[in-house]
Design a protein around this motif. Sequence first.
Motif, PDB file in Angstrom:
ATOM      1  N   THR A  94       1.034  -0.981  -0.176  1.00  0.00           N
ATOM      2  CA  THR A  94      -0.149   0.193   0.055  1.00  0.00           C
ATOM      3  C   THR A  94       0.787   1.780  -0.499  1.00  0.00           C
ATOM      4  N   THR A 101       0.571   5.204   1.393  1.00  0.00           N
ATOM      5  CA  THR A 101      -0.387   6.030   2.032  1.00  0.00           C
ATOM      6  C   THR A 101      -0.134   7.523   1.323  1.00  0.00           C
ATOM      7  N   ALA A 124      -5.899  10.857   4.962  1.00  0.00           N
ATOM      8  CA  ALA A 124      -5.252  10.611   3.954  1.00  0.00           C
ATOM      9  C   ALA A 124      -6.586   8.644   2.506  1.00  0.00           C
ATOM     10  N   THR A 125      -5.414   9.041   1.992  1.00  0.00           N
ATOM     11  CA  THR A 125      -6.010   7.704   0.542  1.00  0.00           C
ATOM     12  C   THR A 125      -4.614   6.641   0.498  1.00  0.00           C
ATOM     13  N   TYR A 126      -5.307   5.457   0.961  1.00  0.00           N
ATOM     14  CA  TYR A 126      -4.833   4.066   0.651  1.00  0.00           C
ATOM     15  C   TYR A 126      -4.087   3.630  -0.918  1.00  0.00           C
ATOM     16  N   TRP A 127      -3.533   3.809  -1.660  1.00  0.00           N
ATOM     17  CA  TRP A 127      -3.320   3.064  -3.203  1.00  0.00           C
ATOM     18  C   TRP A 127      -2.664   1.922  -3.150  1.00  0.00           C
ATOM     19  N   ALA A 128      -3.773   0.563  -3.385  1.00  0.00           N
ATOM     20  CA  ALA A 128      -3.042  -0.563  -4.079  1.00  0.00           C
ATOM     21  C   ALA A 128      -3.222  -0.671  -5.225  1.00  0.00           C
ATOM     22  N   HIS A 168      -8.203   1.796  -4.225  1.00  0.00           N
ATOM     23  CA  HIS A 168      -7.734   3.069  -3.411  1.00  0.00           C
ATOM     24  C   HIS A 168      -9.125   2.737  -2.489  1.00  0.00           C
ATOM     25  N   ARG A 169      -8.737   3.407  -0.913  1.00  0.00           N
ATOM     26  CA  ARG A 169      -9.640   3.255  -0.150  1.00  0.00           C
ATOM     27  C   ARG A 169      -9.583   5.338   1.032  1.00  0.00           C
ATOM     28  N   ASP A 170     -10.251   5.762   1.052  1.00  0.00           N
ATOM     29  CA  ASP A 170     -10.052   7.034   1.295  1.00  0.00           C
ATOM     30  C   ASP A 170     -10.505   6.896   3.428  1.00  0.00           C
ATOM     31  N   SER A 171      -9.599   7.535   4.210  1.00  0.00           N
ATOM     32  CA  SER A 171      -9.963   7.612   5.661  1.00  0.00           C
ATOM     33  C   SER A 171      -9.974   9.019   6.346  1.00  0.00           C
ATOM     34  N   GLY A 188       3.132  10.036  -2.880  1.00  0.00           N
ATOM     35  CA  GLY A 188       2.812  10.127  -0.488  1.00  0.00           C
ATOM     36  C   GLY A 188       3.920  11.018   0.007  1.00  0.00           C
TER      37      GLY A 188
END
Length: 266
Positions: free
Chosen positions: A61, A63, A86-90, A105-108, A157
């Motif tokens: 991932t 970040t 934060a956005t987590y990219w994979a 991606h997933r945002d938090s 990042g």
Amino acid sequence: ENRSDTDRRGIVEDGSGAHYADANLSSIPQCLGGTAVNRPSVWVLLCLAVAAGLVWWHFRTITVASRLTFEVEVDGETHVGSGVIATYWARNANPLAGAGGGMAHRDSGEAVPVDLGRYGLLFVTLQGKYLQGQLPMSVYGGGNTGDGYWDYLLELGRPKAPRESPHEALPLLIRFRDTNRPDTVECVDPEHMEASYPSAASVKLVHATLAIVNEPVTAGRLDKLLPWLTLSNRERGPLMNGRVWNWLAMKPGECRLQPWFLETIR
């Protein structure tokens, strides 16, 4: 040649009267001097470890944590709100994702509140023209969908100095006439903020900056400011009966809002 009973039982005398069990070297692990019988299992474990490491490396991932800071002037007084999202990219594990689905991606985070004093709270949500993960790209530029996308995200990042965000790229701005009632929500135009407040008020956006940071996500503020967010979907659904919450009744370009525009931590 005849063997003694002790020989047939695998017992060996060493001349001193002591008896020892004949060692079965095949049962001793290779690292202790045994035979190669156990060697395949060692290689299998080694190969599995290498494969697991390669899978982790491929799907690791990235970040991208960004601090959004809003500065609003109200009747000559400056009010500031700031928060980290934060956005987590994979890499996308779906083989059917196609050429455009190489990354997931997933945002938090949660919406950034700005306390405007007697005019209440302004909230900078997580989405607008751009998804939250795309906002840093719009501010710092770049972002192709080719083979270099992974390297671009790695560079994106890394911590960066603040930059002014174009107003058209900003997330949706909203306010509640009553923070205890989600049906009182209103959208706020960053270009004409005074239109959402009493005619005598002078309200304008002075600065909206974004910085890439190495900081934890800001959390825990929104539930205290908007307590109905802690309710279950079934409980808060009937409360969201304003036009802003009704996607089906909206026309293109109208203000649209969903709970995940406010927080994605839960």
